[in-house]
Design a protein around this motif. Sequence first.
Motif, PDB file in Angstrom:
ATOM      1  N   SER A 190       1.378   9.481  -5.782  1.00  0.00           N
ATOM      2  CA  SER A 190       1.948  10.805  -5.519  1.00  0.00           C
ATOM      3  C   SER A 190       2.926  11.191  -6.621  1.00  0.00           C
ATOM      4  CB  SER A 190       2.650  10.793  -4.159  1.00  0.00           C
ATOM      5  OG  SER A 190       3.242  12.035  -3.896  1.00  0.00           O
ATOM      6  N   PHE A 191       3.746  10.224  -7.062  1.00  0.00           N
ATOM      7  CA  PHE A 191       4.711  10.447  -8.143  1.00  0.00           C
ATOM      8  C   PHE A 191       3.994  10.810  -9.446  1.00  0.00           C
ATOM      9  CE2 PHE A 191       6.944   8.619 -11.808  1.00  0.00           C
ATOM     10  CZ  PHE A 191       8.165   9.280 -11.737  1.00  0.00           C
ATOM     11  N   LEU A 192       2.964  10.019  -9.798  1.00  0.00           N
ATOM     12  CA  LEU A 192       2.235  10.256 -11.051  1.00  0.00           C
ATOM     13  C   LEU A 192       1.529  11.604 -11.037  1.00  0.00           C
ATOM     14  CD1 LEU A 192       0.689   6.706 -11.691  1.00  0.00           C
ATOM     15  CD2 LEU A 192       2.571   7.786 -12.925  1.00  0.00           C
ATOM     16  N   PHE A 193       0.896  11.933  -9.914  1.00  0.00           N
ATOM     17  CA  PHE A 193       0.206  13.220  -9.796  1.00  0.00           C
ATOM     18  C   PHE A 193       1.185  14.364 -10.034  1.00  0.00           C
ATOM     19  CE2 PHE A 193      -1.528  16.897  -7.694  1.00  0.00           C
ATOM     20  CZ  PHE A 193      -2.907  16.809  -7.901  1.00  0.00           C
ATOM     21  N   LEU A 243       0.814  -1.212   0.000  1.00  0.00           N
ATOM     22  CA  LEU A 243       0.000   0.000   0.000  1.00  0.00           C
ATOM     23  C   LEU A 243       0.856   1.274   0.000  1.00  0.00           C
ATOM     24  CD1 LEU A 243      -3.076  -0.874   2.242  1.00  0.00           C
ATOM     25  CD2 LEU A 243      -3.106  -0.134  -0.137  1.00  0.00           C
ATOM     26  N   PRO A 244       1.896   1.373   0.851  1.00  0.00           N
ATOM     27  CA  PRO A 244       2.752   2.571   0.761  1.00  0.00           C
ATOM     28  C   PRO A 244       3.384   2.740  -0.618  1.00  0.00           C
ATOM     29  CG  PRO A 244       3.189   1.404   2.789  1.00  0.00           C
ATOM     30  CD  PRO A 244       2.275   0.526   1.991  1.00  0.00           C
ATOM     31  N   LEU A 245       3.735   1.614  -1.252  1.00  0.00           N
ATOM     32  CA  LEU A 245       4.320   1.673  -2.599  1.00  0.00           C
ATOM     33  C   LEU A 245       3.319   2.255  -3.598  1.00  0.00           C
ATOM     34  CD1 LEU A 245       6.796   0.936  -4.333  1.00  0.00           C
ATOM     35  CD2 LEU A 245       5.719  -1.278  -4.769  1.00  0.00           C
ATOM     36  N   ILE A 246       2.065   1.807  -3.520  1.00  0.00           N
ATOM     37  CA  ILE A 246       1.010   2.320  -4.416  1.00  0.00           C
ATOM     38  C   ILE A 246       0.759   3.794  -4.154  1.00  0.00           C
ATOM     39  CG2 ILE A 246      -1.440   2.150  -5.023  1.00  0.00           C
ATOM     40  CD1 ILE A 246      -1.235  -0.868  -4.404  1.00  0.00           C
ATOM     41  N   ILE A 247       0.700   4.159  -2.852  1.00  0.00           N
ATOM     42  CA  ILE A 247       0.462   5.568  -2.497  1.00  0.00           C
ATOM     43  C   ILE A 247       1.613   6.447  -3.000  1.00  0.00           C
ATOM     44  CG2 ILE A 247       0.285   7.176  -0.545  1.00  0.00           C
ATOM     45  CD1 ILE A 247      -1.117   4.795   0.958  1.00  0.00           C
ATOM     46  N   GLY A 248       2.848   5.965  -2.843  1.00  0.00           N
ATOM     47  CA  GLY A 248       4.003   6.706  -3.354  1.00  0.00           C
ATOM     48  C   GLY A 248       3.954   6.854  -4.865  1.00  0.00           C
ATOM     49  N   TRP A 301       2.770  18.515  -2.075  1.00  0.00           N
ATOM     50  CA  TRP A 301       3.154  17.875  -0.805  1.00  0.00           C
ATOM     51  C   TRP A 301       2.243  18.358   0.321  1.00  0.00           C
ATOM     52  CZ3 TRP A 301       5.198  20.127   3.687  1.00  0.00           C
ATOM     53  CH2 TRP A 301       5.722  19.234   4.634  1.00  0.00           C
ATOM     54  N   LEU A 302       1.964  19.655   0.342  1.00  0.00           N
ATOM     55  CA  LEU A 302       1.110  20.247   1.374  1.00  0.00           C
ATOM     56  C   LEU A 302      -0.322  19.722   1.267  1.00  0.00           C
ATOM     57  CD1 LEU A 302       1.758  22.319   3.582  1.00  0.00           C
ATOM     58  CD2 LEU A 302       0.792  24.092   2.091  1.00  0.00           C
ATOM     59  N   VAL A 303      -0.852  19.661   0.041  1.00  0.00           N
ATOM     60  CA  VAL A 303      -2.223  19.176  -0.182  1.00  0.00           C
ATOM     61  C   VAL A 303      -2.359  17.732   0.282  1.00  0.00           C
ATOM     62  CG1 VAL A 303      -3.900  18.533  -1.969  1.00  0.00           C
ATOM     63  CG2 VAL A 303      -2.787  20.769  -2.059  1.00  0.00           C
ATOM     64  N   PHE A 304      -1.395  16.890  -0.100  1.00  0.00           N
ATOM     65  CA  PHE A 304      -1.451  15.480   0.302  1.00  0.00           C
ATOM     66  C   PHE A 304      -1.335  15.336   1.826  1.00  0.00           C
ATOM     67  CE2 PHE A 304       0.018  13.509  -3.995  1.00  0.00           C
ATOM     68  CZ  PHE A 304      -1.214  13.834  -4.523  1.00  0.00           C
ATOM     69  N   ASN A 305      -0.534  16.174   2.474  1.00  0.00           N
ATOM     70  CA  ASN A 305      -0.429  16.142   3.929  1.00  0.00           C
ATOM     71  C   ASN A 305      -1.742  16.540   4.594  1.00  0.00           C
ATOM     72  OD1 ASN A 305       2.159  15.257   3.944  1.00  0.00           O
ATOM     73  ND2 ASN A 305       3.049  17.076   4.878  1.00  0.00           N
ATOM     74  N   VAL A 306      -2.431  17.518   4.000  1.00  0.00           N
ATOM     75  CA  VAL A 306      -3.739  17.937   4.525  1.00  0.00           C
ATOM     76  C   VAL A 306      -4.746  16.796   4.411  1.00  0.00           C
ATOM     77  CG1 VAL A 306      -5.706  19.472   4.127  1.00  0.00           C
ATOM     78  CG2 VAL A 306      -3.385  20.393   4.121  1.00  0.00           C
ATOM     79  N   SER A 321       4.424  12.112   4.977  1.00  0.00           N
ATOM     80  CA  SER A 321       5.187  13.286   4.573  1.00  0.00           C
ATOM     81  C   SER A 321       6.492  12.872   3.903  1.00  0.00           C
ATOM     82  CB  SER A 321       5.471  14.159   5.801  1.00  0.00           C
ATOM     83  OG  SER A 321       6.264  15.256   5.444  1.00  0.00           O
ATOM     84  N   ILE A 322       7.183  11.886   4.509  1.00  0.00           N
ATOM     85  CA  ILE A 322       8.428  11.379   3.938  1.00  0.00           C
ATOM     86  C   ILE A 322       8.165  10.690   2.598  1.00  0.00           C
ATOM     87  CG2 ILE A 322      10.284   9.692   4.247  1.00  0.00           C
ATOM     88  CD1 ILE A 322      10.035  10.238   7.286  1.00  0.00           C
ATOM     89  N   LEU A 323       7.129   9.856   2.572  1.00  0.00           N
ATOM     90  CA  LEU A 323       6.790   9.094   1.360  1.00  0.00           C
ATOM     91  C   LEU A 323       6.455  10.034   0.200  1.00  0.00           C
ATOM     92  CD1 LEU A 323       6.384   6.182   0.327  1.00  0.00           C
ATOM     93  CD2 LEU A 323       3.986   6.368   1.017  1.00  0.00           C
ATOM     94  N   ASN A 324       5.596  11.030   0.481  1.00  0.00           N
ATOM     95  CA  ASN A 324       5.200  11.983  -0.568  1.00  0.00           C
ATOM     96  C   ASN A 324       6.362  12.872  -0.988  1.00  0.00           C
ATOM     97  OD1 ASN A 324       2.506  11.141  -0.738  1.00  0.00           O
ATOM     98  ND2 ASN A 324       1.918  12.417   1.001  1.00  0.00           N
TER      99      ASN A 324
END
Length: 428
Positions: free
Chosen positions: A22-25, A14-19, A401-406, A366-369
């Motif tokens: 985030s990369f694709l976005f 799951l962290p891999l997919i989320i990362g 990064w800020l939007v994803f953290n929110v 935060s680190i992952l994104n």
Amino acid sequence: MNTTRLLLKNKKLLPLIIGLLSFLFSVVLFVLLVNLNISKIEISSASKFHNYHIYKLTDNLIGEREIEFFKDVKNYDILNDFNNDVLKNNKVVFYNAVLQPIGLKQYPPDKKFSAFYEWGSTNDIYEHEGALYQTTKSMQVTKSVFDYNVVELIEGQYFDDSAYVYDAGRKEIPVILGSDYRPYYKLHDQLEIHHYFEKFIGRVVGFAKENSFIFTNNEPQQVLNRYILLPSMSLSEQPSELLQKTEVKEVFFRALLLSKMGGILMTNLNALEVRKEIGEIEKVTNFTDYQIIGANSLSVNLLYKMIETNQTLIVTISSVVFIFILCAFYLFVKSFITRQFDTYLVFIMSGVTNHKIKKNIQLEFSILNGMSIGLALLCTVLFMQDTTILSILVIAGFIVWLVFNVVVYLLVNNLLATTNIIEKLKGD
């Protein structure tokens, strides 16, 4: 930090997919910004031509007619007067970008600079006065070329007004080089060039930014990367006087004068009005061997519309992709946090507070994104090879990064606020 490390070790897929999301976005956003910047430059350039009627000025001096015309030295002066009066006329903009190869001594080893490289020709080296020259891509440009195109320089400066005037005895011409020449030359280098059968020193005064382009007779977007730009020169005196003062051969002045006769007239006048305007110049100068042809204004207008349509299409597609990725990111993060809830309960039982759990979950994402967005920025810059809007891309990356953290913050708060921790610990 140990808590964060434990969270990252658990449920690795799951962290891999989320990362990845985030990369694709981030990649889509960065590519969109780069393309919008390019489109902005293209629209800015095309819009300057968009509202003009465009006509081509050409001469009838072909073959024997040209030979007969230039037998009389007075005709050099007549053609020069005609060219100068057209250039000075305030009802038309005289625009000229002449694709005219020059001979270049000390030429780069890469054949792509050869004038006929794209046509597969390799016969581009010739000898002149015991030295070898390469027939090299070059363009003579009027000042209006820089006025009506967005040609940015990486370094150096544009031609000053004196560059566009040929004085008796002149042996140095300023040149602006395309970006592909940067590995071979530097600012203020002196190139030995063979221009219209005369030898000159070409002093490098600037380098055009990569993928800079201009409008020419043949191409609505002529990329300058492999070209040497020379100023299109007018004469400080009448040709008949210059011929007496210098050892320059007649063919140089003849070529210089005829190159002006392939220029473009940009004006708000209609076809009849522009012919009348140039007709007045004809009467004054007594030069009659010319034609005014309706140039292809349609191609410029079509290019303008295509760029606008392309920009709209890019924004629309990107918006759909953004919404899809953001929704997927939300669902995967929610799924990840929900599946990790039992782990959070173990931390609570070990004495870890809710506040610390929230901080650790946010730190984890935060680190992952941050890593994903940083990698996306690096890939975009390397692939697009455009650092001109790097600061904008960095700011855009920080906002992502800020939007994803929110999003993560809201999800964690909502989950912990709607879950009865005591009941969960009891096993209810």
